[in-house]
Scaffold this motif. Structure first.
Motif, PDB file in Angstrom:
ATOM      1  N   PHE A  12      44.181 -16.677   1.714  1.00 28.76           N
ATOM      2  CA  PHE A  12      44.016 -16.477   3.454  1.00 28.76           C
ATOM      3  C   PHE A  12      44.115 -14.923   4.100  1.00 28.76           C
ATOM      4  O   PHE A  12      43.289 -14.376   5.071  1.00 28.76           O
ATOM      5  CB  PHE A  12      45.289 -17.359   4.322  1.00 28.76           C
ATOM      6  CG  PHE A  12      44.782 -19.056   4.412  1.00 28.76           C
ATOM      7  CD1 PHE A  12      45.348 -19.737   5.209  1.00 28.76           C
ATOM      8  CD2 PHE A  12      43.643 -19.509   3.512  1.00 28.76           C
ATOM      9  CE1 PHE A  12      45.254 -20.717   5.670  1.00 28.76           C
ATOM     10  CE2 PHE A  12      43.570 -20.814   3.877  1.00 28.76           C
ATOM     11  CZ  PHE A  12      44.087 -21.504   5.362  1.00 28.76           C
ATOM     12  N   SER A  13      45.756 -14.930   3.616  1.00 31.12           N
ATOM     13  CA  SER A  13      45.482 -12.677   4.795  1.00 31.12           C
ATOM     14  C   SER A  13      46.423 -12.113   3.194  1.00 31.12           C
ATOM     15  O   SER A  13      47.295 -12.715   2.257  1.00 31.12           O
ATOM     16  CB  SER A  13      45.815 -12.994   5.545  1.00 31.12           C
ATOM     17  OG  SER A  13      47.515 -13.978   5.702  1.00 31.12           O
ATOM     18  N   ASN A  25      49.299  -9.447   3.551  1.00 32.33           N
ATOM     19  CA  ASN A  25      50.510  -9.073   4.399  1.00 32.33           C
ATOM     20  C   ASN A  25      50.438  -7.709   4.476  1.00 32.33           C
ATOM     21  O   ASN A  25      49.137  -6.984   3.862  1.00 32.33           O
ATOM     22  CB  ASN A  25      51.376  -9.586   4.650  1.00 32.33           C
ATOM     23  CG  ASN A  25      52.174 -11.173   5.090  1.00 32.33           C
ATOM     24  OD1 ASN A  25      50.981 -11.393   6.370  1.00 32.33           O
ATOM     25  ND2 ASN A  25      52.582 -12.156   5.027  1.00 32.33           N
ATOM     26  N   ARG A  34      49.272 -14.622   1.672  1.00 31.07           N
ATOM     27  CA  ARG A  34      49.540 -15.766   2.306  1.00 31.07           C
ATOM     28  C   ARG A  34      47.837 -16.135   1.007  1.00 31.07           C
ATOM     29  O   ARG A  34      47.337 -15.884   1.801  1.00 31.07           O
ATOM     30  CB  ARG A  34      48.791 -15.586   3.329  1.00 31.07           C
ATOM     31  CG  ARG A  34      49.373 -17.247   3.962  1.00 31.07           C
ATOM     32  CD  ARG A  34      49.367 -16.900   5.562  1.00 31.07           C
ATOM     33  NE  ARG A  34      50.593 -16.582   6.261  1.00 31.07           N
ATOM     34  CZ  ARG A  34      52.097 -17.427   5.827  1.00 31.07           C
ATOM     35  NH1 ARG A  34      51.962 -18.374   5.646  1.00 31.07           N
ATOM     36  NH2 ARG A  34      52.918 -16.453   6.589  1.00 31.07           N
ATOM     37  N   THR A  35      48.332 -17.803   0.542  1.00 31.78           N
ATOM     38  CA  THR A  35      47.122 -17.633  -0.412  1.00 31.78           C
ATOM     39  C   THR A  35      46.797 -19.907   0.394  1.00 31.78           C
ATOM     40  O   THR A  35      46.402 -19.962   0.293  1.00 31.78           O
ATOM     41  CB  THR A  35      47.978 -18.057  -2.369  1.00 31.78           C
ATOM     42  OG1 THR A  35      49.035 -18.993  -1.108  1.00 31.78           O
ATOM     43  CG2 THR A  35      48.207 -17.413  -2.832  1.00 31.78           C
ATOM     44  N   SER A  36      48.142 -19.942   1.484  1.00 29.01           N
ATOM     45  CA  SER A  36      47.357 -21.119   1.849  1.00 29.01           C
ATOM     46  C   SER A  36      48.534 -21.153   3.430  1.00 29.01           C
ATOM     47  O   SER A  36      49.331 -19.929   3.572  1.00 29.01           O
ATOM     48  CB  SER A  36      47.548 -22.214   1.296  1.00 29.01           C
ATOM     49  OG  SER A  36      49.450 -22.552   0.813  1.00 29.01           O
ATOM     50  N   THR A  37      48.455 -22.303   4.305  1.00 36.14           N
ATOM     51  CA  THR A  37      48.887 -22.106   5.819  1.00 36.14           C
ATOM     52  C   THR A  37      50.613 -22.112   5.068  1.00 36.14           C
ATOM     53  O   THR A  37      51.256 -21.939   6.510  1.00 36.14           O
ATOM     54  CB  THR A  37      48.629 -23.268   6.398  1.00 36.14           C
ATOM     55  OG1 THR A  37      48.960 -24.515   5.999  1.00 36.14           O
ATOM     56  CG2 THR A  37      46.942 -23.575   6.446  1.00 36.14           C
ATOM     57  N   LEU A  38      50.752 -22.435   3.496  1.00 34.73           N
ATOM     58  CA  LEU A  38      52.686 -22.970   3.720  1.00 34.73           C
ATOM     59  C   LEU A  38      52.572 -21.730   2.957  1.00 34.73           C
ATOM     60  O   LEU A  38      54.368 -21.248   3.087  1.00 34.73           O
ATOM     61  CB  LEU A  38      52.551 -24.020   3.341  1.00 34.73           C
ATOM     62  CG  LEU A  38      52.148 -25.458   3.593  1.00 34.73           C
ATOM     63  CD1 LEU A  38      52.425 -26.834   3.095  1.00 34.73           C
ATOM     64  CD2 LEU A  38      53.491 -25.496   5.196  1.00 34.73           C
ATOM     65  N   TYR A  39      52.722 -21.366   2.275  1.00 33.88           N
ATOM     66  CA  TYR A  39      52.998 -20.056   1.287  1.00 33.88           C
ATOM     67  C   TYR A  39      52.449 -18.654   1.206  1.00 33.88           C
ATOM     68  O   TYR A  39      51.543 -18.879   1.107  1.00 33.88           O
ATOM     69  CB  TYR A  39      51.923 -20.516  -0.420  1.00 33.88           C
ATOM     70  CG  TYR A  39      52.361 -22.079  -0.630  1.00 33.88           C
ATOM     71  CD1 TYR A  39      52.534 -23.589  -0.910  1.00 33.88           C
ATOM     72  CD2 TYR A  39      54.133 -22.119  -0.933  1.00 33.88           C
ATOM     73  CE1 TYR A  39      52.830 -25.499  -0.930  1.00 33.88           C
ATOM     74  CE2 TYR A  39      54.348 -24.145  -1.363  1.00 33.88           C
ATOM     75  CZ  TYR A  39      53.805 -24.925  -1.098  1.00 33.88           C
ATOM     76  OH  TYR A  39      54.204 -25.878  -1.015  1.00 33.88           O
ATOM     77  N   THR A  40      52.745 -18.326   0.453  1.00 33.78           N
ATOM     78  CA  THR A  40      53.242 -16.753   0.543  1.00 33.78           C
ATOM     79  C   THR A  40      53.874 -16.122  -0.882  1.00 33.78           C
ATOM     80  O   THR A  40      54.749 -16.764  -1.130  1.00 33.78           O
ATOM     81  CB  THR A  40      53.630 -15.840   1.873  1.00 33.78           C
ATOM     82  OG1 THR A  40      52.975 -15.791   3.054  1.00 33.78           O
ATOM     83  CG2 THR A  40      53.561 -14.527   2.041  1.00 33.78           C
TER      84      THR A  40
END
Length: 120
Positions: free
Chosen positions: A29-30, A32, A100-106
Motif C-alpha cells: 500500500f505505502s 512509511n 504497509r502491505t495492507s490496511t491492517l499490516y505494517t
C-alpha cells in the motif's frame, strides 16, 4: 513479496564518495519511513540515516555533514550520498523500510546489505 534491492557499494579511497541506492519492489500500500543502517564486524547494526515519507530526516552524528539521505517516492527509492569517506565508515550497509502491505499490516523489511570499504 516485498523486496528491498540495494546497489552502489564498493571500494573507495579515503576522502572519496559513493552513492547507495535502495528500491522497494512488490505489492504494497505505502512506505512509511526508510533508512540506512550499517554493521561493523562483531557489532550490532546502527542507524546511519532515516527519512520519513514526508521528507524529514534523522542523521547519525558520526556522519552528519558528510552523508545525505534522500528519497524518491515515485520510485519507492532512497539514496545515501556519502562524501568525505573515512576508513572507519567501512561496513556493510543495509537498507530498511517500514512498509504497509495492507490496511491492517505494517512490516519492517531489510535489504541484503552492500559492502562499503574505504581504504586509507
Amino acid at each position: 513479496q516485498v523486496q528491498l534491492l540495494e546497489s552502489g557499494g564498493g571500494l573507495v579511497q579515503a576522502g572519496g564518495s559513493l552513492r547507495l541506492s535502495c528500491a522497494a519492489s512488490g505489492s504494497f500500500f505505502s512506505i512509511n519511513h526508510m533508512g540506512w543502517y550499517r554493521q561493523f564486524p562483531g557489532k550490532q547494526r546502527e542507524l546511519v540515516a532515516m527519512i520519513t515519507s514526508g521528507g524529514s530526516t534523522n542523521v547519525a552524528d558520526s556522519v552528519k555533514g558528510r552523508f545525505t539521505i534522500s528519497r524518491d517516492n515515485a520510485k519507492n527509492s532512497i539514496y545515501l550520498q556519502m562524501n568525505s569517506l573515512k576508513p572507519e565508515d567501512t561496513a556493510v550497509y543495509y537498507c530498511n523500510a517500514e512498509i504497509r502491505t495492507s490496511t491492517l499490516y505494517t512490516f519492517n523489511y531489510w535489504g541484503q546489505g552492500t559492502q562499503v570499504t574505504v581504504s586509507s
